[in-house]
Design a protein around this motif. Structure first.
Motif, PDB file in Angstrom:
ATOM      1  N   PRO A  45       0.832  -1.209   0.000  1.00 52.75           N
ATOM      2  CA  PRO A  45       0.000   0.000   0.000  1.00 52.75           C
ATOM      3  C   PRO A  45       0.864   1.255   0.000  1.00 52.75           C
ATOM      4  N   ALA A  46       0.329   2.336  -0.594  1.00 52.52           N
ATOM      5  CA  ALA A  46       1.096   3.572  -0.727  1.00 52.52           C
ATOM      6  C   ALA A  46       1.312   4.266   0.613  1.00 52.52           C
ATOM      7  N   ARG A  47       0.404   4.048   1.554  1.00 44.75           N
ATOM      8  CA  ARG A  47       0.508   4.678   2.875  1.00 44.75           C
ATOM      9  C   ARG A  47       0.379   3.612   3.958  1.00 44.75           C
ATOM     10  N   PRO A  48       0.873   3.901   5.159  1.00 47.06           N
ATOM     11  CA  PRO A  48       0.751   2.928   6.251  1.00 47.06           C
ATOM     12  C   PRO A  48      -0.715   2.586   6.526  1.00 47.06           C
ATOM     13  N   VAL A  49      -0.979   1.294   6.725  1.00 42.26           N
ATOM     14  CA  VAL A  49      -2.329   0.808   6.999  1.00 42.26           C
ATOM     15  C   VAL A  49      -2.400   0.379   8.464  1.00 42.26           C
ATOM     16  N   GLU A  50      -3.252   1.047   9.219  1.00 37.83           N
ATOM     17  CA  GLU A  50      -3.402   0.764  10.637  1.00 37.83           C
ATOM     18  C   GLU A  50      -4.129  -0.568  10.826  1.00 37.83           C
ATOM     19  N   PRO A  51      -3.586  -1.490  11.615  1.00 36.67           N
ATOM     20  CA  PRO A  51      -4.262  -2.773  11.843  1.00 36.67           C
ATOM     21  C   PRO A  51      -5.439  -2.622  12.791  1.00 36.67           C
ATOM     22  N   ASP A  52      -6.294  -3.631  12.830  1.00 35.33           N
ATOM     23  CA  ASP A  52      -7.394  -3.643  13.792  1.00 35.33           C
ATOM     24  C   ASP A  52      -6.841  -3.644  15.220  1.00 35.33           C
ATOM     25  N   PRO A  53      -7.593  -3.119  16.184  1.00 37.39           N
ATOM     26  CA  PRO A  53      -7.126  -3.165  17.575  1.00 37.39           C
ATOM     27  C   PRO A  53      -6.956  -4.605  18.048  1.00 37.39           C
ATOM     28  N   VAL A  54      -5.965  -4.839  18.884  1.00 41.65           N
ATOM     29  CA  VAL A  54      -5.744  -6.164  19.449  1.00 41.65           C
ATOM     30  C   VAL A  54      -6.776  -6.409  20.546  1.00 41.65           C
ATOM     31  N   GLU A  55      -7.334  -7.608  20.544  1.00 41.54           N
ATOM     32  CA  GLU A  55      -8.314  -7.963  21.574  1.00 41.54           C
ATOM     33  C   GLU A  55      -7.683  -7.869  22.958  1.00 41.54           C
ATOM     34  N   ALA A  56      -8.409  -7.266  23.900  1.00 43.57           N
ATOM     35  CA  ALA A  56      -7.873  -7.060  25.246  1.00 43.57           C
ATOM     36  C   ALA A  56      -7.697  -8.398  25.973  1.00 43.57           C
ATOM     37  N   PHE A  57      -6.672  -8.470  26.818  1.00 40.43           N
ATOM     38  CA  PHE A  57      -6.475  -9.655  27.650  1.00 40.43           C
ATOM     39  C   PHE A  57      -7.499  -9.639  28.786  1.00 40.43           C
ATOM     40  N   PRO A  58      -8.085 -10.785  29.121  1.00 40.37           N
ATOM     41  CA  PRO A  58      -9.008 -10.816  30.265  1.00 40.37           C
ATOM     42  C   PRO A  58      -8.258 -10.564  31.565  1.00 40.37           C
ATOM     43  N   SER A  59      -8.929  -9.948  32.522  1.00 36.55           N
ATOM     44  CA  SER A  59      -8.281  -9.651  33.802  1.00 36.55           C
ATOM     45  C   SER A  59      -7.932 -10.922  34.566  1.00 36.55           C
ATOM     46  N   ARG A  60      -8.657 -11.997  34.290  1.00 34.19           N
ATOM     47  CA  ARG A  60      -8.367 -13.283  34.923  1.00 34.19           C
ATOM     48  C   ARG A  60      -8.498 -14.421  33.923  1.00 34.19           C
ATOM     49  N   LEU A  61      -7.660 -15.427  34.091  1.00 34.43           N
ATOM     50  CA  LEU A  61      -7.771 -16.693  33.379  1.00 34.43           C
ATOM     51  C   LEU A  61      -7.893 -17.778  34.438  1.00 34.43           C
ATOM     52  N   GLY A  62      -9.110 -18.098  34.838  1.00 32.09           N
ATOM     53  CA  GLY A  62      -9.301 -19.011  35.958  1.00 32.09           C
ATOM     54  C   GLY A  62      -8.737 -18.399  37.218  1.00 32.09           C
ATOM     55  N   THR A  63      -7.721 -19.049  37.805  1.00 33.71           N
ATOM     56  CA  THR A  63      -7.092 -18.526  39.027  1.00 33.71           C
ATOM     57  C   THR A  63      -5.937 -17.581  38.724  1.00 33.71           C
ATOM     58  N   LEU A  64      -5.584 -17.406  37.449  1.00 36.28           N
ATOM     59  CA  LEU A  64      -4.485 -16.518  37.071  1.00 36.28           C
ATOM     60  C   LEU A  64      -4.985 -15.079  36.985  1.00 36.28           C
ATOM     61  N   LYS A  65      -4.174 -14.148  37.487  1.00 28.73           N
ATOM     62  CA  LYS A  65      -4.537 -12.738  37.505  1.00 28.73           C
ATOM     63  C   LYS A  65      -3.591 -11.937  36.617  1.00 28.73           C
ATOM     64  N   LEU A  66      -4.162 -11.029  35.805  1.00 30.25           N
ATOM     65  CA  LEU A  66      -3.350 -10.184  34.931  1.00 30.25           C
ATOM     66  C   LEU A  66      -2.509  -9.224  35.772  1.00 30.25           C
ATOM     67  N   ALA A  67      -1.170  -9.293  35.605  1.00 31.55           N
ATOM     68  CA  ALA A  67      -0.270  -8.465  36.401  1.00 31.55           C
ATOM     69  C   ALA A  67       0.245  -7.252  35.644  1.00 31.55           C
ATOM     70  N   GLY A  68       0.240  -7.296  34.313  1.00 32.33           N
ATOM     71  CA  GLY A  68       0.725  -6.168  33.513  1.00 32.33           C
ATOM     72  C   GLY A  68       0.591  -6.474  32.038  1.00 32.33           C
ATOM     73  N   GLN A  69       0.608  -5.443  31.224  1.00 30.22           N
ATOM     74  CA  GLN A  69       0.529  -5.638  29.781  1.00 30.22           C
ATOM     75  C   GLN A  69       1.185  -4.459  29.059  1.00 30.22           C
ATOM     76  N   ALA A  70       1.616  -4.726  27.840  1.00 31.36           N
ATOM     77  CA  ALA A  70       2.218  -3.712  26.985  1.00 31.36           C
ATOM     78  C   ALA A  70       1.726  -3.963  25.569  1.00 31.36           C
ATOM     79  N   SER A  71       1.578  -2.895  24.792  1.00 29.09           N
ATOM     80  CA  SER A  71       1.074  -3.053  23.429  1.00 29.09           C
ATOM     81  C   SER A  71       1.685  -1.984  22.530  1.00 29.09           C
ATOM     82  N   GLY A  72       1.578  -2.211  21.226  1.00 27.98           N
ATOM     83  CA  GLY A  72       2.102  -1.262  20.258  1.00 27.98           C
ATOM     84  C   GLY A  72       1.756  -1.687  18.850  1.00 27.98           C
TER      85      GLY A  72
END
Length: 351
Positions: free
Chosen positions: A217-244
Motif C-alpha cells: 500500500p502507498a501509505r501505512p495501513v493501521e491494523p485492527d485493535p488487538v483484543e484485550a487480555f481478560p483480567s483473569r484466566l481461571g485462578t491466574l490474575k493479569l499483572a501487567g501488559q504492553a502493546s504497540g
C-alpha cells in the motif's frame, strides 16, 4: 445447484448485506472484506475448476476473474495450480500478481520436487501454497530453495490447524539478480549437506504452489485493535501488559511484582502479516528465551500457556522485556501486538 454457483450466490449475499451501525469501523471492515475475498477466491477456484472440468464446460473469457499471468516453468513435472488466484488484494491493500505456479502431485511416481524461474522486478516476492487435507502434523511439507540455497520457509502455517487454505511466506532474493529459480522440495526434511532422515509417518499430499510479487500500500495501513487480555484466566490474575504497532513500536519493558510464584507470558497480534511477527522475551536477568511467533488461531485459556517464568520470591520486582520483529515486513503493512503477563502461585500445564 452446483457448489460453484452456491459459492457465487453466497458472495453476492455477503456483498448486499446491510452496513453495520458503527460507521467508524468501515475502513476495518473493508480490509476484512478484501481478506475474505482472497480466501474465498482460493477455495472457490478449486471447487469451480473441479465442477466445470468434470462437466466439460467451456468458460468464456468474459467470465474470467482477470488476465492470468503465464507461468514460467522449468521442470517437466510442473502443472498449473488453478487453485491459487492469478491476482488478489490482501487485507491491508497490497496488490498481488502471480508470476508462476506448480503442483507437487502425491500420486506421481518419483516426483519429489518442482522448480519455477521468475523475474525479479524489485518488488517483494512470496511463495504460496494451498494447505492439503489431512493431519497437519503428519502431512509432508515442501521446503523452499532459492537459487540452490535453502530458505527458512516450510509453510509452517499449515501446521496450525487443518483447513488453513492459502498460506504465504516471504522469499529473500539475492542482490543484483534479474531472475531467481525457486524449488519446492518434499524429498526430506534436512539442512543442506545433512542426510535425509527416515520419516515413516509423513503422509504424501498434493501441494498447489505459486510464486507472487506484490505492490505494498502507498501509505501505512493501521491494523485492527488487538483484543484485550481478560483480567483473569481461571485462578491466574493479569499483572501487567504492553502493546504497540510495528514498526512504530518494536520493543517493550514492563515491571511486575511477584505474588510468590510464577509469571505466565502471552501475546496477541492483528494485521495481514500477523503470522510473521515474533517477539523475543527476556525475564529479569535470565538469558533470552528465544523468539515466539504470533498465531492468530491460538486459543487463550488457563492451561494453554505459551511461556512460564522460573519461580520468583514473593514481593520481588522483575522486569519482563522483549523485542518485536516482522520477517520481511514492510513499514506500510503494520502489525498490532500486545503482551500480557499473568501471575500464579503454581504452574498450570495442559492435560
Amino acid at each position: 445447484m452446483t457448489p460453484a454457483l452456491r459459492k457465487l450466490r453466497d458472495l453476492f449475499d455477503d456483498m448486499s448485506a446491510d452496513a453495520p451501525d458503527n460507521h467508524g469501523r468501515i475502513a476495518q471492515l473493508e480490509r476484512r472484506i478484501r481478506s475474505d475475498t482472497r480466501r474465498r477466491a482460493a477455495g472457490a477456484a478449486l471447487a469451480g475448476a473441479t465442477v466445470l472440468t468434470a462437466a466439460g464446460i467451456f468458460i468464456p473469457t468474459f467470465l474470467s476473474p482477470g488476465p492470468a499471468v503465464p507461468p514460467h516453468e522449468t521442470a517437466a513435472a510442473v502443472q498449473p495450480a488453478a487453485e491459487l488466484p492469478p491476482r488478489f488484494t490482501s487485507g491491508d491493500g497490497s496488490a498481488y500478481r502471480r508470476l508462476a505456479s506448480a503442483t507437487l502431485k502425491a500420486q506421481s511416481k518419483g516426483e519429489k520436487k518442482v522448480s519455477v524461474t521468475v523475474p525479479v522486478s524489485g518488488k517483494p516476492l512470496e511463495v504460496a501454497a494451498l494447505c492439503p487435507k489431512g493431519n497437519p502434523l503428519e502431512v509432508a511439507r515442501p521446503r523452499v530453495i532459492v537459487n540452490g540455497e535453502p530458505s527458512r520457509n516450510w509453510f509452517q502455517q499449515c501446521m496450525t490447524r487443518e483447513g488453513m487454505g492459502m498460506v504465504q511466506d516471504p522469499v529473500s532474493v539475492p542482490k543484483g539478480v534479474k531472475q531467481v529459480t525457486i524449488t519446492f522440495d518434499i524429498s526430506c526434511a534436512r539442512k543442506k549437506g545433512d542426510p535425509c532422515p527416515t520419516r515413516a509417518f509423513w503422509q504424501p499430499a498434493d501441494w498447489p504452489l505459486a510464486v507472487y510479487e506484490y505492490t505494498p500500500p502507498a501509505r501505512p495501513v493501521e491494523p485492527d485493535p488487538v483484543e484485550a487480555f481478560p483480567s483473569r484466566l481461571g485462578t491466574l490474575k493479569l499483572a501487567g501488559q504492553a502493546s504497540g504497532v510495528w514498526p512504530r513500536e518494536s520493543s517493550f519493558a514492563l515491571t511486575v511484582t511477584s505474588p510468590g510464584g510464577y509469571f505466565r507470558i502471552e501475546h496477541r497480534c492483528t494485521g495481514d502479516l500477523v503470522d510473521r511477527l515474533s517477539i523475543s522475551y527476556q525475564i529479569g536477568d535470565e538469558p533470552s528465551r528465544g523468539e515466539w511467533t504470533c498465531n492468530r488461531h491460538r486459543a487463550l485459556d488457563e492451561t494453554n500457556a505459551m511461556l512460564w517464568s522460573e519461580k520468583v520470591p514473593k514481593g520481588t520486582k522483575i522486569t519482563i522485556s522483549g523485542k518485536v520483529r516482522v520477517q520481511a515486513g514492510h513499514p506500510n503493512r503494520q502489525v498490532g501486538w500486545s503482551v500480557g503477563v499473568y501471575e500464579s502461585k503454581i504452574v498450570k500445564l495442559a492435560h
